[in-house]
Design an enzyme around this catalytic site. Structure first.
Site, PDB file in Angstrom:
ATOM      1  N   ASP A   8       0.862  -1.186   0.000  1.00 50.50           N
ATOM      2  CA  ASP A   8       0.000   0.000   0.000  1.00 50.50           C
ATOM      3  C   ASP A   8       0.894   1.230   0.000  1.00 50.50           C
ATOM      4  O   ASP A   8       1.746   1.384   0.889  1.00 50.50           O
ATOM      5  CB  ASP A   8      -0.904   0.028   1.237  1.00 50.50           C
ATOM      6  CG  ASP A   8      -2.019  -1.010   1.173  1.00 50.50           C
ATOM      7  OD1 ASP A   8      -2.123  -1.691   0.135  1.00 50.50           O
ATOM      8  OD2 ASP A   8      -2.777  -1.131   2.150  1.00 50.50           O
ATOM      9  N   ASP A 129     -15.014  -3.257  -1.383  1.00 48.18           N
ATOM     10  CA  ASP A 129     -14.609  -2.971  -0.007  1.00 48.18           C
ATOM     11  C   ASP A 129     -15.875  -2.738   0.799  1.00 48.18           C
ATOM     12  O   ASP A 129     -16.613  -1.784   0.537  1.00 48.18           O
ATOM     13  CB  ASP A 129     -13.711  -1.732   0.036  1.00 48.18           C
ATOM     14  CG  ASP A 129     -12.508  -1.865  -0.892  1.00 48.18           C
ATOM     15  OD1 ASP A 129     -11.993  -2.989  -1.016  1.00 48.18           O
ATOM     16  OD2 ASP A 129     -12.095  -0.861  -1.490  1.00 48.18           O
TER      17      ASP A 129
END
Length: 238
Positions: A8, A129
């Site tokens: 990330d 998500d």
């Protein structure tokens, strides 16, 4: 099943979030390229990369790092975060991204998903998500009123073959994936499902493999040494 170690990106560095909270960011490595090279040495066949700055701003912020990584590491990557138009998708495929991930754009712009699928077929994945069963967007900051199962069915109906499912409440917690939500998703769609969020140890990997899940994205468990990547990859290949 394939293991996808995760990178990330935030302000050029490798970070981990806790439950998707940008105020709870931990830097886990300075160099994404060095991290990816380490993953490759451990036997990774695919790397999962998210541009967190891009997800927040709605445009690619760390694309120079992605470009450098592709050139130096020479390993397939899937990439998401801030992809909102077909021009960005064209650019990413052109520089060598193996699979692009549409999240917010998939919920807000079905036409874009259709065009991306038409051009690139299974090089397109949709990232779902979810929190409490509903799809979150804009870097997980906003919760929609769309149920994650309904959304997955819709995406499958327009030709999406790859779904990446993250339970936000599990992400970065090392509390284990939301197996119930994953199982429900698997019962409702035929897409390849990649599990993300909360994977803590090899027992979670074993259970996901038993569920016949396509892939497992592992982040914090690697960085915190809860999972030996080489061992996890060997286990997934059995």
């Amino acid at each position: 099943m394939i293991i996808l170690p995760a990178i990330d990106l935030r302000m050029g560095k490798c970070v981990r979030l806790y439950k998707g909270d940008f105020n709870k960011t931990e830097i886990v490595a300075e160099s994404a390229v060095d991290t990816a090279l380490m993953f490759k040495e451990c036997g990774a066949e695919y790397i999962h990369i998210v541009d967190l700055d891009g997800a927040l701003k709605g445009k690619g912020i760390n694309l120079d790092i992605v470009c450098e990584l592709i050139k130096k590491v020479d390993i397939p990557i899937e990439f998401g975060g801030g992809i909102r138009d077909i021009e960005t998708i064209d650019y990413l495929i052109d520089i060598g991204v193996s699979r692009i991930i549409l999240g917010t754009a998939a919920l807000n712009n079905e036409k874009l998903v259709r065009e991306a699928i038409k051009r690139y077929d299974d090089k397109v994945a949709v990232g779902i998500d979810a929190k409490n069963g509903y799809v979150a967007v804009e870097g997980w900051l906003n919760l929609s009123n769309v149920n994650y199962i309904d959304f997955a069915k819709k995406m499958e109906s327009i030709g999406v073959k790859n779904i990446i499912f993250t339970d936000i409440s599990r992400d970065g917690t090392l509390n284990g994936p939301n197996f119930d939500a994953l199982l429900k998703l698997k019962e409702n769609i035929n897409c390849n499902i990649t599990a993300s969020g909360g994977i803590k140890d090899v027992n979670d990997i074993k259970k996901l493999k038993e569920f016949n899940i396509y892939g497992a994205i592992v982040g914090k468990a690697i960085y915190s040494n809860n999972i030996d990547l080489k061992e996890a990859i060997k286990l997934s290949e059995k």
